[in-house]
Design a protein around this motif. Structure first.
Motif, PDB file in Angstrom:
ATOM      1  N   PRO A 169       0.776  -1.190   0.062  1.00 58.56           N
ATOM      2  CA  PRO A 169      -0.083  -0.210  -0.137  1.00 58.56           C
ATOM      3  C   PRO A 169       0.803   1.153  -0.083  1.00 58.56           C
ATOM      4  O   PRO A 169       1.913   1.470   0.548  1.00 58.56           O
ATOM      5  CB  PRO A 169      -0.907  -0.141   1.366  1.00 58.56           C
ATOM      6  CG  PRO A 169      -0.195  -0.931   2.283  1.00 58.56           C
ATOM      7  CD  PRO A 169       0.377  -1.883   1.111  1.00 58.56           C
TER       8      PRO A 169
ATOM      9  N   ARG B 151       4.694  10.891  -2.255  1.00 61.53           N
ATOM     10  CA  ARG B 151       4.604  11.022  -0.847  1.00 61.53           C
ATOM     11  C   ARG B 151       6.103  10.788  -0.170  1.00 61.53           C
ATOM     12  O   ARG B 151       6.875  10.614  -0.960  1.00 61.53           O
ATOM     13  CB  ARG B 151       3.928   9.397  -0.448  1.00 61.53           C
ATOM     14  CG  ARG B 151       5.102   8.333  -0.562  1.00 61.53           C
ATOM     15  CD  ARG B 151       4.305   7.027  -0.228  1.00 61.53           C
ATOM     16  NE  ARG B 151       4.349   6.721   1.159  1.00 61.53           N
ATOM     17  CZ  ARG B 151       4.527   5.450   1.676  1.00 61.53           C
ATOM     18  NH1 ARG B 151       4.787   4.634   0.950  1.00 61.53           N
ATOM     19  NH2 ARG B 151       4.435   5.402   2.920  1.00 61.53           N
TER      20      ARG B 151
ATOM     21  N   TYR C 288      11.283   8.846   0.717  1.00 59.70           N
ATOM     22  CA  TYR C 288      11.269   7.776  -0.168  1.00 59.70           C
ATOM     23  C   TYR C 288      11.750   8.328  -1.585  1.00 59.70           C
ATOM     24  O   TYR C 288      11.868   7.362  -2.412  1.00 59.70           O
ATOM     25  CB  TYR C 288       9.868   7.417  -0.467  1.00 59.70           C
ATOM     26  CG  TYR C 288       9.068   6.695   0.822  1.00 59.70           C
ATOM     27  CD1 TYR C 288       9.577   5.598   1.520  1.00 59.70           C
ATOM     28  CD2 TYR C 288       8.012   7.463   1.692  1.00 59.70           C
ATOM     29  CE1 TYR C 288       8.774   5.083   2.495  1.00 59.70           C
ATOM     30  CE2 TYR C 288       7.362   6.699   2.666  1.00 59.70           C
ATOM     31  CZ  TYR C 288       7.953   5.730   3.348  1.00 59.70           C
ATOM     32  OH  TYR C 288       7.357   5.064   4.396  1.00 59.70           O
TER      33      TYR C 288
ATOM     34  N   ASN D  40       7.765  -5.524  -1.427  1.00 61.48           N
ATOM     35  CA  ASN D  40       7.795  -4.479  -0.367  1.00 61.48           C
ATOM     36  C   ASN D  40       6.605  -4.472   0.176  1.00 61.48           C
ATOM     37  O   ASN D  40       5.553  -3.896  -0.534  1.00 61.48           O
ATOM     38  CB  ASN D  40       8.412  -3.133  -1.016  1.00 61.48           C
ATOM     39  CG  ASN D  40       8.339  -1.929   0.233  1.00 61.48           C
ATOM     40  OD1 ASN D  40       7.850  -2.213   1.141  1.00 61.48           O
ATOM     41  ND2 ASN D  40       9.012  -0.917  -0.280  1.00 61.48           N
TER      42      ASN D  40
ATOM     43  N   ALA E 121       5.190  -2.824   2.523  1.00 59.91           N
ATOM     44  CA  ALA E 121       5.048  -1.405   2.937  1.00 59.91           C
ATOM     45  C   ALA E 121       4.321  -1.543   4.399  1.00 59.91           C
ATOM     46  O   ALA E 121       4.893  -2.015   5.291  1.00 59.91           O
ATOM     47  CB  ALA E 121       4.136  -0.701   2.191  1.00 59.91           C
ATOM     48  N   ALA E 122       3.407  -0.850   4.516  1.00 61.94           N
ATOM     49  CA  ALA E 122       2.786  -0.688   6.084  1.00 61.94           C
ATOM     50  C   ALA E 122       2.427  -2.012   6.703  1.00 61.94           C
ATOM     51  O   ALA E 122       2.457  -2.349   7.681  1.00 61.94           O
ATOM     52  CB  ALA E 122       1.570   0.262   6.103  1.00 61.94           C
TER      53      ALA E 122
ATOM     54  N   HIS F 240      12.779  -2.589   1.717  1.00 63.63           N
ATOM     55  CA  HIS F 240      12.190  -1.371   2.261  1.00 63.63           C
ATOM     56  C   HIS F 240      13.161  -0.166   1.895  1.00 63.63           C
ATOM     57  O   HIS F 240      14.510  -0.225   1.719  1.00 63.63           O
ATOM     58  CB  HIS F 240      12.177  -1.436   3.680  1.00 63.63           C
ATOM     59  CG  HIS F 240      11.238  -2.348   4.105  1.00 63.63           C
ATOM     60  ND1 HIS F 240       9.933  -2.310   4.163  1.00 63.63           N
ATOM     61  CD2 HIS F 240      11.542  -3.764   4.696  1.00 63.63           C
ATOM     62  CE1 HIS F 240       9.267  -3.454   4.573  1.00 63.63           C
ATOM     63  NE2 HIS F 240      10.305  -4.207   5.095  1.00 63.63           N
TER      64      HIS F 240
ATOM     65  N   LEU G 188      14.275   1.083   8.245  1.00 65.39           N
ATOM     66  CA  LEU G 188      13.315   0.809   9.380  1.00 65.39           C
ATOM     67  C   LEU G 188      13.779   1.344  10.865  1.00 65.39           C
ATOM     68  O   LEU G 188      13.061   1.641  11.543  1.00 65.39           O
ATOM     69  CB  LEU G 188      12.701  -0.352   9.308  1.00 65.39           C
ATOM     70  CG  LEU G 188      12.051  -0.855   8.006  1.00 65.39           C
ATOM     71  CD1 LEU G 188      11.596  -2.124   7.957  1.00 65.39           C
ATOM     72  CD2 LEU G 188      11.074   0.039   7.311  1.00 65.39           C
TER      73      LEU G 188
ATOM     74  N   ARG H 285      13.797   4.699  11.982  1.00 63.52           N
ATOM     75  CA  ARG H 285      12.421   5.412  12.160  1.00 63.52           C
ATOM     76  C   ARG H 285      11.670   5.163  13.472  1.00 63.52           C
ATOM     77  O   ARG H 285      12.143   4.735  14.340  1.00 63.52           O
ATOM     78  CB  ARG H 285      11.364   5.031  10.916  1.00 63.52           C
ATOM     79  CG  ARG H 285      12.438   5.627   9.640  1.00 63.52           C
ATOM     80  CD  ARG H 285      11.773   5.155   8.378  1.00 63.52           C
ATOM     81  NE  ARG H 285      10.452   6.091   8.294  1.00 63.52           N
ATOM     82  CZ  ARG H 285       9.213   5.766   7.294  1.00 63.52           C
ATOM     83  NH1 ARG H 285       9.310   4.926   6.372  1.00 63.52           N
ATOM     84  NH2 ARG H 285       8.380   6.542   7.631  1.00 63.52           N
TER      85      ARG H 285
ATOM     86  N   ARG I  36       7.808   0.725  13.279  1.00 58.94           N
ATOM     87  CA  ARG I  36       8.208   0.502  11.973  1.00 58.94           C
ATOM     88  C   ARG I  36       9.555  -0.664  12.237  1.00 58.94           C
ATOM     89  O   ARG I  36      10.090  -1.210  11.208  1.00 58.94           O
ATOM     90  CB  ARG I  36       8.624   1.483  11.292  1.00 58.94           C
ATOM     91  CG  ARG I  36       7.365   2.361  10.723  1.00 58.94           C
ATOM     92  CD  ARG I  36       8.201   3.441   9.721  1.00 58.94           C
ATOM     93  NE  ARG I  36       7.092   4.537   9.668  1.00 58.94           N
ATOM     94  CZ  ARG I  36       6.034   4.537   9.068  1.00 58.94           C
ATOM     95  NH1 ARG I  36       5.707   3.504   8.343  1.00 58.94           N
ATOM     96  NH2 ARG I  36       5.376   5.735   9.060  1.00 58.94           N
TER      97      ARG I  36
HETATM   98  C1  DQA Z   1       8.373   1.033   3.577  1.00 58.88           C
HETATM   99  C2  DQA Z   1       8.386   1.340   5.096  1.00 58.88           C
HETATM  100  C3  DQA Z   1       7.225   0.968   5.727  1.00 58.88           C
HETATM  101  O1  DQA Z   1       7.078   1.553   7.068  1.00 58.88           O
HETATM  102  C4  DQA Z   1       6.059   2.028   5.169  1.00 58.88           C
HETATM  103  O2  DQA Z   1       4.985   1.886   5.759  1.00 58.88           O
HETATM  104  C5  DQA Z   1       6.168   2.075   3.772  1.00 58.88           C
HETATM  105  C6  DQA Z   1       7.397   1.879   3.137  1.00 58.88           C
HETATM  106  C7  DQA Z   1       9.562   1.405   2.806  1.00 58.88           C
HETATM  107  O3  DQA Z   1       9.716   0.962   1.684  1.00 58.88           O
HETATM  108  O4  DQA Z   1      10.683   2.019   3.528  1.00 58.88           O
HETATM  109  O5  DQA Z   1       5.066   2.110   3.038  1.00 58.88           O
HETATM  110  O6  DQA Z   1       8.112  -0.425   3.431  1.00 58.88           O
END
Ligand code: DQA
Length: 166
Positions: free
Chosen positions: A9, A17, A22, A73, A75-76, A99, A103, A106, A110
């Motif tokens: 997502p 974003r 990113y 990936n 993501a969340a 990722h 992580l 952060r 995460r």
């Molecule tokens: C992510 C890191 C996740 O915590 C975040 O929710 C993302 C992107 C990354 O690629 O760094 O959407 O997976």
């Protein structure tokens, strides 16, 4: 060899974003670069992105028998999804979790990946270049697996045939 590239997502929002985290590349640009890397190495890639957990689970399940490896990936969902972790464990094909951000630099929430336990390895913190590193890792893993299978087949072919019991 075919590799499924599965994006979770909000990764469709790359380039828009939180650029300070990113970067500026869009998902299409990341995929274009990956495709040219794959073409040079004789690999086929299939790209998939979804904002929905169930669709990602369905895609992972589809990989069984149709893909040799997964580059994902989540993501969340990395931090929440037992369903994605279970799907990866179920198909049990080589998987690299990527990722874009580091992580561990952060927020605390995460810093735990639920899905990583089902991956062969993870790459984090190298920006979009992490996808290239993931592809290199998977190519290496697949080559090693192929070499091992070939060696086993040769060993079996050379093994002395046992005489049938009288
Ligand atoms: C992510 C890191 C996740 O915590 C975040 O929710 C993302 C992107 C990354 O690629 O760094 O959407 O997976």
């Amino acid at each position: 060899m075919k590799i499924a590239v599965i994006q979770g997502p909000n990764l469709n929002m790359l380039g828009v974003r939180e650029q300070h985290i990113y970067g500026h590349m869009t998902l299409d640009q990341v995929h274009e670069q990956l495709k040219s890397q794959a073409d040079q190495n004789g690999l086929e890639l299939e790209f998939f992105q979804s904002n929905l957990e169930g669709e990602i689970v369905d895609k992972i399940q589809e990989c069984l028998g149709t893909a040799d490896a997964i580059l994902i990936n989540p993501a969340a969902y990395t931090h929440t999804s037992i369903a994605i972790r279970d799907a990866l464990a179920a198909v049990a094909i080589p998987t690299v979790e990527v990722h874009i951000s580091n992580l561990y630099k952060r927020e605390e929430f995460r810093q735990n990946s639920i899905t990583a336990a089902s991956a062969t390895g993870i790459i984090a913190g190298f920006g979009p270049f992490g996808y290239h590193l993931g592809l290199i890792s998977l190519t290496q893993i697949l080559n090693e697996m192929q070499a091992m299978q070939q060696a086993q087949a040769e060993e079996q072919a050379q093994a002395p045939q046992t005489a049938p019991a009288v």
